[in-house]
Design a protein around this motif. Structure first.
Motif, PDB file in Angstrom:
ATOM      1  N   VAL A 208       0.837  -1.201   0.000  1.00  0.00           N
ATOM      2  CA  VAL A 208       0.000   0.000   0.000  1.00  0.00           C
ATOM      3  C   VAL A 208       0.875   1.255   0.000  1.00  0.00           C
ATOM      4  O   VAL A 208       0.655   2.188  -0.780  1.00  0.00           O
ATOM      5  N   VAL A 209       1.879   1.289   0.875  1.00  0.00           N
ATOM      6  CA  VAL A 209       2.734   2.474   0.982  1.00  0.00           C
ATOM      7  C   VAL A 209       3.489   2.719  -0.315  1.00  0.00           C
ATOM      8  O   VAL A 209       3.500   3.834  -0.848  1.00  0.00           O
ATOM      9  N   SER A 211       2.872   1.576  -3.309  1.00  0.00           N
ATOM     10  CA  SER A 211       2.024   1.724  -4.498  1.00  0.00           C
ATOM     11  C   SER A 211       1.850   3.187  -4.879  1.00  0.00           C
ATOM     12  O   SER A 211       1.631   3.513  -6.045  1.00  0.00           O
ATOM     13  N   ARG A 212       2.004   4.080  -3.903  1.00  0.00           N
ATOM     14  CA  ARG A 212       1.824   5.520  -4.157  1.00  0.00           C
ATOM     15  C   ARG A 212       2.942   6.084  -5.031  1.00  0.00           C
ATOM     16  O   ARG A 212       2.842   7.216  -5.503  1.00  0.00           O
ATOM     17  N   ILE A 229      -6.775  -2.778  -1.838  1.00  0.00           N
ATOM     18  CA  ILE A 229      -6.341  -1.605  -1.075  1.00  0.00           C
ATOM     19  C   ILE A 229      -5.204  -0.864  -1.779  1.00  0.00           C
ATOM     20  O   ILE A 229      -5.085   0.361  -1.645  1.00  0.00           O
ATOM     21  N   GLU A 230      -4.384  -1.564  -2.533  1.00  0.00           N
ATOM     22  CA  GLU A 230      -3.354  -0.883  -3.330  1.00  0.00           C
ATOM     23  C   GLU A 230      -3.990  -0.056  -4.432  1.00  0.00           C
ATOM     24  O   GLU A 230      -3.527   1.062  -4.738  1.00  0.00           O
ATOM     25  N   ALA A 233      -5.218   3.113  -2.861  1.00  0.00           N
ATOM     26  CA  ALA A 233      -4.086   3.962  -2.495  1.00  0.00           C
ATOM     27  C   ALA A 233      -3.500   4.662  -3.724  1.00  0.00           C
ATOM     28  O   ALA A 233      -3.126   5.839  -3.675  1.00  0.00           O
ATOM     29  N   ASN A 236      -5.866   7.443  -4.841  1.00  0.00           N
ATOM     30  CA  ASN A 236      -5.775   8.592  -3.935  1.00  0.00           C
ATOM     31  C   ASN A 236      -4.480   9.366  -4.136  1.00  0.00           C
ATOM     32  O   ASN A 236      -4.443  10.591  -3.981  1.00  0.00           O
ATOM     33  N   ALA A 237      -3.396   8.666  -4.494  1.00  0.00           N
ATOM     34  CA  ALA A 237      -2.120   9.352  -4.750  1.00  0.00           C
ATOM     35  C   ALA A 237      -2.215  10.259  -5.973  1.00  0.00           C
ATOM     36  O   ALA A 237      -1.531  11.283  -6.049  1.00  0.00           O
ATOM     37  N   LYS A 243     -11.415  11.581  -2.714  1.00  0.00           N
ATOM     38  CA  LYS A 243     -10.767  10.474  -2.036  1.00  0.00           C
ATOM     39  C   LYS A 243     -11.597   9.205  -2.206  1.00  0.00           C
ATOM     40  O   LYS A 243     -12.820   9.227  -2.075  1.00  0.00           O
ATOM     41  N   ASN A 245     -12.380   5.100  -1.290  1.00  0.00           N
ATOM     42  CA  ASN A 245     -12.374   4.260  -0.101  1.00  0.00           C
ATOM     43  C   ASN A 245     -12.677   2.816  -0.463  1.00  0.00           C
ATOM     44  O   ASN A 245     -13.291   2.528  -1.488  1.00  0.00           O
TER      45      ASN A 245
END
Length: 423
Positions: A208-209, A211-212, A229-230, A233, A236-237, A243, A245
């Protein structure tokens, strides 16, 4: 006698000393000059981490603050490395660009790579550097409980100057796969090289982190393969205001209902990424299968001449002929269209031993299928079938992958595939 001797000495002097001319300009060496006349056989290029995975699986429920009996194994891992190994076992020979340390873990990974007959030219081994290591603890069912990753070597040493050394391999490749462990400047350097040569790029989000990291390179990315979830993310990036969800659905035994819920939750993020330049989304949904989202008639492989059928892909092509809806644009190529299509391919039941490596096998199966001449839908079906073989194996990548078995599973997947949306 003195005069002839003097003339001879003058002739020798003129021969040995350079003429009195201005010195030549100082030229910077070109690190690529030695490669200028090299002929490179087109091979898919994989850039990213090679990791030693330490897998710990307790034989009884774990207890905080103490050890419990179980099994601990060293396994060759890393997202990019897993994908490359999977492709090689499907008959596709990738060119790997990575980095390891000059230590026990690095030697372990390189020894395995050489034993598989794979090229190590693109793998940098650095002294006084720790090879990337990930330590994972699983529960008795194979689900990850906790993990710690130490992959600093990838960020510190897999830098643009090393990647530039392999410009010819990248610009001649049928496709390029990047994992998000790469530092942002390396991601961009590799993307631009591929983009300028018309080489399709797949971005594997990893986490997830990380992927941004797609945000500055989205315009160069052809395809990406996130989980739910990726995906959110990444959207959203790239979204300055709206946003997105994702709320996981409570336990649901009705697969059709679960797929409908997932489509409703994820379609805004999927469509947003397509609007922002991504051509093809392969969204992995675990036991609920895969979404394929793209513009109608998207062509992933821009240069089919670089695709080579292997004995493995030939068997798959023969067995999967006519195994999808005849009214669906299976190859998704042809005339341009503004319509967006979403397909769902189901997962198939498996006797789960370990879930680690399943997502990497899915991507490896997809890329190997595309390189072997299969269309997008059938390539993803092959990827799902390989992922099933992975979860039934202790290793990240199954030791023996049977083409006939993969083809049978892929055919079952295609027969149950559906076009969810197209407009």
């Amino acid at each position: 006698m003195a005069e002839p001797a003097g003339r001879r000495m003058e002739a020798v002097r003129r021969h040995l000393l350079p003429p009195s001319a201005p010195p030549p300009p100082v030229l910077s060496p070109n690190p690529l000059s030695s490669l200028a006349v090299t002929v490179v056989e087109p091979s898919p290029v994989i850039i990213g981490g090679m990791v030693l995975d330490i897998h710990a699986k307790p034989s009884v429920p774990p207890h905080p603050g103490t050890t419990v009996p179980g099994m601990v194994k060293y396994i060759s891992g890393g997202v990019a490395r897993n994908i490359a190994e999977c492709m090689s076992k499907l008959g596709t020979r990738p060119f790997m660009i990575s980095v390891v340390g000059n230590d026990m873990a690095g030697d372990f990974l390189l020894k395995y790579w050489r034993s598989a007959g794979l090229c190590t030219e693109g793998i940098l081994q650095v002294h006084d550097v720790t090879t990337p290591v990930v330590s994972n603890v699983f529960d008795s069912s194979g689900e990850l409980i906790a993990g710690v990753a130490s992959v600093g070597a990838v960020e510190n040493f897999l830098i643009p100057s090393w990647i530039y050394r392999f410009r010819l391999q990248i610009t001649n490749a049928p496709l390029l796969m990047l994992d998000a462990n790469l530092p942002p400047e390396s991601l961009k350097a590799a993307c631009i090289m591929a983009y300028e040569s018309g080489v399709p790029v797949l971005f594997e989000p990893v986490s997830v982190v990380k992927s941004r990291r797609i945000e500055p390179i989205a315009e160069y990315i052809t395809c990406t393969s996130p989980n739910e979830i990726e995906l959110v993310a990444m959207a959203n990036a790239l979204s300055p205001s709206v946003k997105y969800n994702f709320h996981k659905m409570e336990q649901c035994k009705d697969k059709a209902e679960a797929v409908e819920y997932l489509f409703e939750m994820l379609s805004p993020a999927m469509f947003f990424l397509l609007e922002n330049g991504i051509k093809l989304l392969i969204v992995t949904l675990g036991s609920n299968g895969v979404f394929i989202c793209c513009k109608e008639h998207t062509n992933f492989m821009k240069d089919q001449r670089k695709c080579k059928q292997t004995p493995f892909s030939t068997q798959l092509l023969e067995k999967l002929e006519g195994s999808f809806l005849s009214n669906t644009p299976v190859n998704l190529c042809g005339e341009r269209s503004s319509r967006t299509c979403v397909f769902h391919l189901p997962a198939i039941s498996a006797s789960v031993i370990s879930l680690t490596g399943a997502g990497d096998c899915l991507v490896g199966g997809v890329l190997s299928g595309l390189c072997g001449g299969l269309d997008i839908i059938r390539s993803v079906a092959v990827g799902v079938a390989i992922a099933k073989a992975s979860v039934e194996s202790e290793a990240n990548i199954p030791d023996n992958i049977c083409a006939a078995s993969v083809a049978d599973d892929a055919k079952r997947i295609l027969l149950s595939a559906k076009k969810l949306w197209c407009r």
